[in-house]
Design a protein around this motif. Structure first.
Motif, PDB file in Angstrom:
ATOM      1  N   CYS A 229       4.901  -5.600  39.242  1.00 58.60           N
ATOM      2  CA  CYS A 229       4.534  -6.561  38.198  1.00 58.60           C
ATOM      3  C   CYS A 229       4.222  -5.803  36.917  1.00 58.60           C
ATOM      4  N   SER A 230       4.912  -6.135  35.840  1.00 58.20           N
ATOM      5  CA  SER A 230       4.611  -5.508  34.554  1.00 58.20           C
ATOM      6  C   SER A 230       4.243  -6.592  33.553  1.00 58.20           C
ATOM      7  N   GLY A 231       3.347  -6.255  32.647  1.00 56.57           N
ATOM      8  CA  GLY A 231       2.889  -7.225  31.657  1.00 56.57           C
ATOM      9  C   GLY A 231       1.448  -6.948  31.297  1.00 56.57           C
ATOM     10  N   PHE A 232       0.670  -8.006  31.080  1.00 60.43           N
ATOM     11  CA  PHE A 232      -0.741  -7.824  30.760  1.00 60.43           C
ATOM     12  C   PHE A 232      -1.532  -9.069  31.134  1.00 60.43           C
ATOM     13  N   ILE A 233      -2.814  -8.847  31.374  1.00 60.70           N
ATOM     14  CA  ILE A 233      -3.740  -9.941  31.671  1.00 60.70           C
ATOM     15  C   ILE A 233      -4.651 -10.139  30.464  1.00 60.70           C
ATOM     16  N   ILE A 234      -4.724 -11.378  29.987  1.00 61.42           N
ATOM     17  CA  ILE A 234      -5.676 -11.733  28.937  1.00 61.42           C
ATOM     18  C   ILE A 234      -6.950 -12.185  29.638  1.00 61.42           C
ATOM     19  N   ALA A 235      -8.020 -11.443  29.438  1.00 59.87           N
ATOM     20  CA  ALA A 235      -9.279 -11.727  30.133  1.00 59.87           C
ATOM     21  C   ALA A 235     -10.184 -12.560  29.230  1.00 59.87           C
ATOM     22  N   TYR A 236     -10.034 -13.884  29.302  1.00 58.48           N
ATOM     23  CA  TYR A 236     -10.922 -14.748  28.529  1.00 58.48           C
ATOM     24  C   TYR A 236     -12.330 -14.686  29.097  1.00 58.48           C
ATOM     25  N   ASP A 237     -12.422 -14.706  30.403  1.00 60.93           N
ATOM     26  CA  ASP A 237     -13.701 -14.568  31.102  1.00 60.93           C
ATOM     27  C   ASP A 237     -13.398 -13.842  32.405  1.00 60.93           C
TER      28      ASP A 237
ATOM     29  N   ASN B 115     -11.658 -16.880  34.276  1.00 61.41           N
ATOM     30  CA  ASN B 115     -10.611 -17.492  33.448  1.00 61.41           C
ATOM     31  C   ASN B 115      -9.713 -16.413  32.852  1.00 61.41           C
ATOM     32  N   GLN B 116      -8.479 -16.315  33.384  1.00 61.89           N
ATOM     33  CA  GLN B 116      -7.551 -15.294  32.913  1.00 61.89           C
ATOM     34  C   GLN B 116      -6.131 -15.854  32.819  1.00 61.89           C
ATOM     35  N   VAL B 117      -5.303 -15.160  32.039  1.00 64.12           N
ATOM     36  CA  VAL B 117      -3.884 -15.493  31.924  1.00 64.12           C
ATOM     37  C   VAL B 117      -3.079 -14.216  32.123  1.00 64.12           C
ATOM     38  N   LEU B 118      -2.085 -14.287  32.998  1.00 65.56           N
ATOM     39  CA  LEU B 118      -1.156 -13.175  33.199  1.00 65.56           C
ATOM     40  C   LEU B 118       0.146 -13.485  32.472  1.00 65.56           C
ATOM     41  N   ILE B 119       0.571 -12.578  31.593  1.00 62.25           N
ATOM     42  CA  ILE B 119       1.880 -12.655  30.948  1.00 62.25           C
ATOM     43  C   ILE B 119       2.731 -11.564  31.584  1.00 62.25           C
TER      44      ILE B 119
END
Length: 201
Positions: free
Chosen positions: A128-136, A140-144
């Motif tokens: 898996c390549s990309g990044f995780i946006i760590a809102y909390d 609460n996170q988003v993986l791109i």
């Protein structure tokens, strides 16, 4: 963030999820007599008449159409802008693109991250390549993530594949709740123009 940044700006960075930020803005403007917020409305066409723009729009659910007059139009409708396409403004850049998946999920990443706290956590791994946006980091996170559309076509994705992709990004098995997942195309292009009369992209 280093406190020294306050020497150059009155505010530190606030890492806020877009839906939460949009809700906040809507609440701030709902009692402003100069603002009317309409959701579910799509741009159809427009024309410049003197110093004003006449925009024709459509309600997505009822298909009802109407027109409105304004001094300016600010498109803000993304890379696949219907406003830009209507104005026949071309883009330039790389013709290639990457298939991406945005996965919104809930997990407690604090034991994983520990003291390496940040807003963006980059992943460079064959799985898996990309990044995780760590809102909390607690919930609460988003993986791109890049994904192989030949191996996993967008229409074949389901919650289990999204969950396994998140776990590959995290690097360990742990409780994860997938809230949503959505494919999109990353294209490295920019518009050749950003203004047409009183319309801005």
């Amino acid at each position: 963030m280093d406190k020294e940044v306050l020497d150059s700006t009155p505010e530190v960075i606030h890492n806020i999820p877009q839906p939460a930020f949009e809700d906040f803005i809507a609440r701030q403007l709902e009692h402003d007599s100069n603002v009317e917020i309409r959701k579910g409305v799509a741009f159809v066409s427009s024309e410049q008449e003197g110093d004003y723009v006449i925009s024709h729009v459509e309600d997505r659910s009822t298909k009802a159409r109407w027109s409105c007059r304004s001094k300016h139009v600010i498109a803000c409708d993304g890379a696949r802008s219907r406003v830009r396409e209507f104005l026949n403004i071309e883009c330039e850049g790389d013709d290639g693109y990457e298939t991406m998946m945005t996965i919104h999920f809930k997990a407690d990443l604090r034991p994983v991250v520990r003291d390496r706290v940040g807003m963006l956590h980059w992943i460079m791994d064959p799985a898996c390549s990309g990044f995780i946006i760590a809102y909390d980091l607690g919930c609460n996170q988003v993986l791109i993530s890049n994904f192989d559309s030949k191996k996993h076509p967008a229409e074949t994705w389901d919650e289990e594949l999204a969950r396994s992709t998140v776990l590959a990004a995290i690097g360990r098995d742990m409780p994860v709740e997938v809230l949503s997942y959505r494919p999109w195309l990353l294209s490295r292009k920019v518009s050749k123009e950003y203004r047409h009369g009183n319309i801005f992209l």
